[in-house]
Design an enzyme around this catalytic site. Structure first.
Site, short mmCIF file in Angstrom:
data_model
loop_
_atom_site.label_atom_id
_atom_site.label_comp_id
_atom_site.label_asym_id
_atom_site.label_seq_id
_atom_site.Cartn_x
_atom_site.Cartn_y
_atom_site.Cartn_z
N ASP A 279 16.76 7.12 6.31
CA ASP A 279 15.72 7.37 5.84
C ASP A 279 15.48 6.74 4.21
O ASP A 279 14.38 6.13 3.75
CB ASP A 279 15.33 8.35 5.97
CG ASP A 279 14.23 8.67 7.30
OD1 ASP A 279 13.78 8.12 8.06
OD2 ASP A 279 13.81 10.24 7.62
N HIS B 105 7.37 15.53 10.10
CA HIS B 105 6.78 14.68 9.85
C HIS B 105 4.90 15.04 9.79
O HIS B 105 4.59 15.20 8.46
CB HIS B 105 6.57 13.08 9.44
CG HIS B 105 8.43 12.13 9.55
ND1 HIS B 105 8.15 12.12 8.23
CD2 HIS B 105 9.16 11.43 9.98
CE1 HIS B 105 8.30 12.17 7.59
NE2 HIS B 105 10.04 11.52 8.39
N HIS C 197 -4.09 -40.42 18.62
CA HIS C 197 -2.59 -40.25 18.24
C HIS C 197 -1.84 -41.13 18.41
O HIS C 197 -0.76 -41.69 17.71
CB HIS C 197 -2.14 -38.96 19.54
CG HIS C 197 -2.54 -38.17 18.85
ND1 HIS C 197 -3.91 -37.14 18.58
CD2 HIS C 197 -1.72 -36.85 18.20
CE1 HIS C 197 -3.90 -36.02 18.13
NE2 HIS C 197 -3.11 -35.67 18.01
N TYR D 160 0.63 -1.17 -0.09
CA TYR D 160 -0.37 0.05 -0.22
C TYR D 160 1.15 1.56 -0.13
O TYR D 160 2.18 1.33 0.83
CB TYR D 160 -1.01 0.21 1.12
CG TYR D 160 -1.71 1.32 1.13
CD1 TYR D 160 -3.11 0.80 0.12
CD2 TYR D 160 -1.65 2.36 1.89
CE1 TYR D 160 -3.80 2.11 0.31
CE2 TYR D 160 -2.61 3.76 1.54
CZ TYR D 160 -3.56 3.42 0.76
OH TYR D 160 -3.78 4.28 0.73
N GLN E 158 12.89 15.23 12.02
CA GLN E 158 11.37 13.78 12.62
C GLN E 158 9.81 14.57 12.75
O GLN E 158 9.02 14.12 12.37
CB GLN E 158 11.23 13.13 13.77
CG GLN E 158 12.96 11.33 13.08
CD GLN E 158 12.42 11.31 11.71
OE1 GLN E 158 11.22 10.56 11.55
NE2 GLN E 158 13.78 11.69 10.44
N GLU F 130 11.32 4.56 17.92
CA GLU F 130 11.55 4.04 16.29
C GLU F 130 12.95 4.48 15.50
O GLU F 130 13.40 3.31 14.84
CB GLU F 130 10.09 4.79 15.52
CG GLU F 130 10.81 4.74 13.98
CD GLU F 130 9.55 5.05 13.19
OE1 GLU F 130 9.17 6.49 13.54
OE2 GLU F 130 9.54 5.00 11.83
N HIS F 131 13.61 5.59 15.91
CA HIS F 131 14.17 6.08 15.76
C HIS F 131 15.16 6.49 16.59
O HIS F 131 14.68 7.00 17.85
CB HIS F 131 14.47 7.15 14.25
CG HIS F 131 14.14 6.69 13.62
ND1 HIS F 131 12.91 7.29 13.31
CD2 HIS F 131 14.63 6.19 12.03
CE1 HIS F 131 12.77 7.03 11.79
NE2 HIS F 131 12.88 6.22 11.39
N ASN G 88 -3.15 6.28 6.24
CA ASN G 88 -3.42 7.23 7.34
C ASN G 88 -4.94 5.54 7.99
O ASN G 88 -4.56 4.72 8.17
CB ASN G 88 -5.27 7.73 6.43
CG ASN G 88 -5.73 7.43 6.15
OD1 ASN G 88 -5.88 5.90 6.26
ND2 ASN G 88 -6.68 7.82 4.81
#
Lengths: 431, 431
Positions: free
Chosen positions: B361, B262, B420, B129, B259, B327-328, B214
């Site tokens: 990135d 963003h 079994h 996506y 960042q 995240e970073h 989104n």
């Protein structure tokens, strides 16, 4: 057992029927599960104790929710020594296999002093859910705990619903202790999953929840996914046997029944190129079913999801194997290894006539927690991979960054992310 | 930028504030997303076209839903040659890094002719996506497609919402073509996720869906999880800089802002043991913010989720780094590699003052699709691992099974699974 000719229509009807068993088709329970989760999130221990009273009829509180050393000692005194013995033998094999799944951190170093890599870290806290009720499966405890242990997870918690007397089955406790669980909590159902996902006064919040459960447990796991990680959502068990005329019909029949006995939603399918084998297997099944203790479940499961399919040729048979993507696949053909190379989708593949599926359930070492319901197309067996995460490592020297800084600035500016560009430029230009 | 002393209370307040950004907290959209999914599942193409008309104001039908070769050629004619050049350079690095993540199938052979192993198979069909709208990120296309390509996925489909004119951004098309996407469909939103999960007349059902989007896209991915696999659910971007008195305040400030630009939900946090650095960074930030094009977003994001935290010592600082699980993470200390060994939770770790986050990135090679919102505690960067699955392999000879068959029977009988036990016994006893 019904015998059908394999063709596109048969396959598509069977696939449709099998997929209806997915926990994803049980939307009506979702709001009840959501309410339980919300309640545990808000009222924590109090909610957990109240649900345990309501659903398990057990009086659990902050003082008795944790299984004590005394209870574990009592369990050891209760279980058959033969069971303890086989648990320990099995553990050796499970540990050996999973140890081979361990991955190293790695790095590469390049020109001008660049270092790139991946750092492997075990998860810190893992919750293992173990179902209660009449069916007690110590093998499942081993299979869920050992990969976490081998991965190096320092905190492994188990939750399992108590009986009305507040007790946990002895074999569950012994298996948990042998496998290396740190703490066992007497709580089950969606309330246990919610407690592990969000934490309560008594139960710690974990990073990942694994283990099978009923529909409430499965939906609760799906609902908390993202807050914590989960293993794949388990559906009913499945076996698919792919056989040619060289297969032993008695063995094939016995193996099909081994999965059919799990529950009425279990599926057992034989795909064969031999009509003679199909007929013989069907007769053997009749013979065995009449004599097995779980006859009623088996009959229901075969009626619902049992098929013997006659394929026009091995190629068509293998295509169907890949479409069904069974949890367990037995290949009983002249050259099972050759056939295996053409199989793309299966949770575990058992090769040759002495690799009966229960060998994998209990003993061989590979995990018996496997993707069901066609999810072998994209999910794998539970493994050490489930209990680690990887952090990327990036280290550039001044020279290395200077060599490429204009390219990075270019890319960032094309994306109109000027602060990205600025953070590179500031190191080399007067901004 | 606000400067706070780091203590338990500060950390817990910040964590609570950050976690509110999770897509899991947007329950109110869930029913709308569920309705879209249901509609696409039922009415397939017709539903997809109708939602595309409604949400994207574009007239899409079975004849124009697939991006044509002409459109791709047109895109190549449109994009700046410099962008194409940097995309190609970047691709070399991304491919090189991800190639090192490839895992082999393996087996071990033991006594008496046992073979145990793991067969690695790439997924067959993957959907990527790509968000539309004003912000166009070709780098994100590369990062989502390359790991699938390196894994050996034979069918890679992309979906992205068209503009009202029915067109897709040229740089998106060029990045997709360069990275190796097979087919691009002009559809976005929850309807695209539903189409990929269940298939329509025009859009094939896939095994896994990856890529950011989104809140509708995120919730739709969560809803179809289990029918297909998904990557982790992406939240707003985050940077955490861990610095001591040796850090360059200008670089730190520029990196935090990279960042923050963003979106308004992005988070930028500095944790430092140096009060002097904290003050200098704060000043540098004021200087830069006034001059950056995305000033309004940056100011909002810093106001909401920007912090400079002064830690009493490096140990406390690292504990907080592990709690936030960013995240970073940039480590700008005297000995960044030493510090890194004590970091457990971070999506990507950037070491030293020339490893600015945008380097990751765009260019270095490791994936920029990273776990956000504290999920680095249990999730990893997107990688080749996401596009393979593993089937267990089990093969026992008659001798090998005979050696252990009584143990397996014992275990099965303890679990009261007599079918079994029977499937093992039938091979050695007269049953």
């Amino acid at each position: 057992m019904r015998i059908l000719d394999l063709n596109k229509e048969t396959t598509s009807n069977i696939l449709e029927s099998l997929l209806k068993r997915s926990p994803n088709s049980y939307g009506e329970y979702e709001s009840r599960v959501a309410a339980i989760i919300e309640e545990v999130r808000k009222n924590r221990d109090a909610a957990v104790f109240s649900y345990t009273k309501q659903f398990d009829r057990a009086e659990i509180n902050a003082d008795n929710i944790v299984v004590t050393d005394e209870e574990i000692n009592e369990a050891y005194a209760t279980v058959a020594p033969e069971l303890l013995d086989v648990i320990r033998k099995s553990l050796v094999n499970i540990r050996a296999f999973h140890s081979k799944q361990l991955q190293n951190s790695w790095f590469t170093s390049g020109e001008n002093g660049t270092i790139l890599g991946q750092k492997v870290t075990p998860l810190d806290k893992v919750g293992v859910y173990v179902p209660g009720g009449k069916a007690v499966y110590p093998s499942s405890v081993l299979m869920n705990v050992v990969p976490a242990k081998v991965a190096g997870v320092p905190h492994i918690y188990m939750t399992t619903p108590p009986g009305a007397d507040g007790k946990i089955a002895a074999s569950t406790l012994v298996a948990a202790k042998e496998a290396g669980v740190d703490t066992i909590y007497k709580v089950g159902g969606a309330q246990a999953i919610a407690a592990l996902a969000f934490g309560t006064e008594s139960i710690p919040k974990v990073d990942k929840i694994v283990g099978p459960g009923n529909i409430y447990v499965a939906l609760a796991k799906k609902a908390v996914f993202g807050h914590v990680s989960i293993d794949s959502i388990a559906g009913p068990s499945e076996i698919l046997v792919l056989a040619d005329e060289t297969a032993n019909p008695e063995y094939v029949a016995a193996d099909l029944l081994s999965q059919a006995e799990h529950d009425e939603m279990a599926s057992a399918i034989l795909i064969t190129t031999s009509r003679a084998l199909a007929d013989q297997v069907s007769k053997e099944i009749d013979y065995f079913v009449a004599r097995l203790s779980r006859k009623t479940i088996i009959e229901k499961s075969l009626e619902n999801y049992g098929y013997i399919l006659i394929a026009p040729d091995m190629e068509t048979a293998i295509d169907t194997v890949n479409e069904i993507a069974s949890e367990h696949l037995e290949i009983v053909t002249k050259n099972p290894f050759d056939t295996m190379t053409r199989v793309k989708n299966a949770g575990a593949i058992f090769l040759g006539e002495y690799s009966s599926e229960p060998l994998g359930d209990y003993f061989a070492g590979p995990n018996h927690v496997l993707p069901t319901n066609g999810t072998a197309k994209f999910f794998s067996a539970l493994s050490v991979d489930d209990f680690i995460k990887k952090s990327s490592i990036i280290s550039y020297s001044r020279e290395a960054l200077e060599d490429v800084y204009r390219d990075i600035v270019q890319f960032a500016e094309c994306e109109q992310l000027t602060a990205h560009a600025n953070s590179i430029k500031v190191r080399f230009e007067d901004v």
